[in-house]
Design a protein around this motif. Structure first.
Motif, PDB file in Angstrom:
ATOM      1  N   ASP A   1      -0.301 -10.444   1.654  1.00 39.02           N
ATOM      2  CA  ASP A   1      -1.670 -10.613   2.089  1.00 39.02           C
ATOM      3  C   ASP A   1      -2.485  -9.156   2.750  1.00 39.02           C
ATOM      4  O   ASP A   1      -2.491  -9.027   3.736  1.00 39.02           O
ATOM      5  N   VAL A   2      -2.920  -8.560   1.404  1.00 36.57           N
ATOM      6  CA  VAL A   2      -3.400  -7.044   1.777  1.00 36.57           C
ATOM      7  C   VAL A   2      -4.672  -7.253   2.612  1.00 36.57           C
ATOM      8  O   VAL A   2      -5.186  -6.603   3.442  1.00 36.57           O
ATOM      9  N   VAL A   3      -5.493  -8.311   2.202  1.00 39.62           N
ATOM     10  CA  VAL A   3      -6.589  -8.508   2.890  1.00 39.62           C
ATOM     11  C   VAL A   3      -6.607  -8.777   4.318  1.00 39.62           C
ATOM     12  O   VAL A   3      -7.436  -8.180   5.320  1.00 39.62           O
TER      13      VAL A   3
ATOM     14  N   PRO B   1       4.332  -6.245   7.684  1.00 37.59           N
ATOM     15  CA  PRO B   1       4.995  -7.554   7.597  1.00 37.59           C
ATOM     16  C   PRO B   1       4.443  -8.126   6.157  1.00 37.59           C
ATOM     17  O   PRO B   1       3.436  -7.583   5.447  1.00 37.59           O
ATOM     18  N   TRP B   2       4.874  -9.209   5.639  1.00 37.39           N
ATOM     19  CA  TRP B   2       4.330  -9.628   4.342  1.00 37.39           C
ATOM     20  C   TRP B   2       3.145 -10.517   4.671  1.00 37.39           C
ATOM     21  O   TRP B   2       2.056 -10.370   3.772  1.00 37.39           O
ATOM     22  N   ARG B   3       2.963 -11.079   5.902  1.00 34.00           N
ATOM     23  CA  ARG B   3       1.701 -11.836   6.468  1.00 34.00           C
ATOM     24  C   ARG B   3       1.512 -11.515   7.851  1.00 34.00           C
ATOM     25  O   ARG B   3       2.376 -11.008   8.656  1.00 34.00           O
TER      26      ARG B   3
ATOM     27  N   GLY C   1      -7.573  -4.098  -4.628  1.00 29.85           N
ATOM     28  CA  GLY C   1      -6.496  -3.723  -5.601  1.00 29.85           C
ATOM     29  C   GLY C   1      -5.932  -2.471  -5.218  1.00 29.85           C
ATOM     30  O   GLY C   1      -4.750  -2.322  -5.264  1.00 29.85           O
ATOM     31  N   SER C   2      -6.993  -1.570  -4.901  1.00 31.66           N
ATOM     32  CA  SER C   2      -6.365  -0.377  -4.542  1.00 31.66           C
ATOM     33  C   SER C   2      -5.312  -0.481  -3.052  1.00 31.66           C
ATOM     34  O   SER C   2      -4.251   0.339  -3.143  1.00 31.66           O
ATOM     35  N   TRP C   3      -5.753  -1.097  -2.203  1.00 29.08           N
ATOM     36  CA  TRP C   3      -4.953  -1.323  -1.102  1.00 29.08           C
ATOM     37  C   TRP C   3      -3.750  -2.197  -1.459  1.00 29.08           C
ATOM     38  O   TRP C   3      -2.456  -1.901  -0.871  1.00 29.08           O
ATOM     39  N   GLY C   4      -3.761  -3.202  -2.312  1.00 30.55           N
ATOM     40  CA  GLY C   4      -2.652  -3.929  -3.082  1.00 30.55           C
ATOM     41  C   GLY C   4      -1.623  -3.108  -3.573  1.00 30.55           C
ATOM     42  O   GLY C   4      -0.517  -3.065  -3.303  1.00 30.55           O
ATOM     43  N   VAL C   5      -2.059  -2.108  -4.411  1.00 30.38           N
ATOM     44  CA  VAL C   5      -1.114  -1.292  -5.215  1.00 30.38           C
ATOM     45  C   VAL C   5      -0.547  -0.513  -4.112  1.00 30.38           C
ATOM     46  O   VAL C   5       0.881  -0.129  -4.553  1.00 30.38           O
ATOM     47  N   ALA C   6      -1.202   0.229  -3.533  1.00 30.31           N
ATOM     48  CA  ALA C   6      -0.750   1.073  -2.456  1.00 30.31           C
ATOM     49  C   ALA C   6       0.473   0.527  -1.678  1.00 30.31           C
ATOM     50  O   ALA C   6       1.800   0.877  -1.043  1.00 30.31           O
ATOM     51  N   ASP C   7       0.156  -0.793  -1.138  1.00 34.50           N
ATOM     52  CA  ASP C   7       1.108  -1.479  -0.400  1.00 34.50           C
ATOM     53  C   ASP C   7       2.420  -1.754  -1.206  1.00 34.50           C
ATOM     54  O   ASP C   7       3.502  -1.752  -0.634  1.00 34.50           O
ATOM     55  N   TYR C   8       2.248  -2.168  -2.370  1.00 33.88           N
ATOM     56  CA  TYR C   8       3.357  -2.340  -3.578  1.00 33.88           C
ATOM     57  C   TYR C   8       4.112  -1.191  -3.470  1.00 33.88           C
ATOM     58  O   TYR C   8       5.418  -1.491  -3.277  1.00 33.88           O
ATOM     59  N   VAL C   9       3.638  -0.016  -3.731  1.00 34.84           N
ATOM     60  CA  VAL C   9       4.382   1.100  -3.907  1.00 34.84           C
ATOM     61  C   VAL C   9       5.178   1.443  -2.664  1.00 34.84           C
ATOM     62  O   VAL C   9       6.375   1.854  -2.652  1.00 34.84           O
TER      63      VAL C   9
ATOM     64  N   GLY D   1      -7.253  -5.834   7.209  1.00 32.05           N
ATOM     65  CA  GLY D   1      -8.704  -5.884   7.464  1.00 32.05           C
ATOM     66  C   GLY D   1      -9.690  -5.829   6.336  1.00 32.05           C
ATOM     67  O   GLY D   1     -10.793  -5.226   6.873  1.00 32.05           O
ATOM     68  N   LEU D   2      -9.496  -6.005   5.182  1.00 28.13           N
ATOM     69  CA  LEU D   2     -10.395  -5.885   4.108  1.00 28.13           C
ATOM     70  C   LEU D   2     -11.416  -6.665   4.119  1.00 28.13           C
ATOM     71  O   LEU D   2     -11.286  -8.076   4.479  1.00 28.13           O
TER      72      LEU D   2
END
Length: 110
Positions: free
Chosen positions: A103-105, A78-80, A55-63, A109-110
Motif C-alpha cells: 500500500d504505497v499510498v 512494512p507491507w501495510r 506508480g513511481s513510488w510503487g515501482v521504487a518500492d517494488y525494486v 503519505g501520497l
C-alpha cells in the motif's frame, strides 16, 4: 500515436526469458513488474507505460523489496502501515497473490 517507432516489450521480454532458460546466465533474474502491476491503473497514465506519481513510488518500492529479498535483509517498509517489518524481506512477486501490492499510498503519505 506519435508516429514514432514503438518498443516491442513482448519481444524484449522473450529474449530475456530465453537467456534465463538457457542456463548460461545463472546470475540473471527476471522481476516481472508487468505481472505485479496488473490492475494497478492508478500507477500508469492512459498510455499504460508512463508512471503516475503513485506508480513511481510503487515501482521504487517494488525494486527496493526485490533487492532486499535478494540480500535477505529486512524491508525498508512494512507491507501495510502498522504491520511489523519482516526480518527477511519477502520477494514481492511471491506474495502478490496472498497480500496484493504494498500500500504505497498509505506507506509513503501520497
Amino acid at each position: 500515436g506519435s508516429g514514432g517507432t514503438r518498443s516491442n516489450y513482448g519481444e524484449m521480454n522473450a529474449i530475456l526469458r530465453g537467456a534465463v532458460a538457457s542456463g548460461r546466465y545463472p546470475e540473471l533474474r527476471i522481476w516481472d513488474l508487468d505481472a505485479y502491476t496488473v490492475g494497478a491503473t492508478s500507477w500508469f497514465t492512459s498510455d499504460g507505460v508512463h508512471e503516475t506519481v503513485e506508480g513511481s513510488w510503487g515501482v521504487a518500492d517494488y525494486v527496493s523489496r526485490h533487492v532486499r529479498a535478494f540480500d535477505e535483509v529486512s524491508c525498508a517498509q512494512p507491507w501495510r502501515p502498522g504491520e511489523p517489518v519482516p526480518d527477511a524481506c519477502p520477494n514481492p512477486d511471491a506474495v502478490l497473490a496472498a497480500r496484493g501490492r504494498a500500500d504505497v499510498v498509505a506507506l509513503y503519505g501520497l
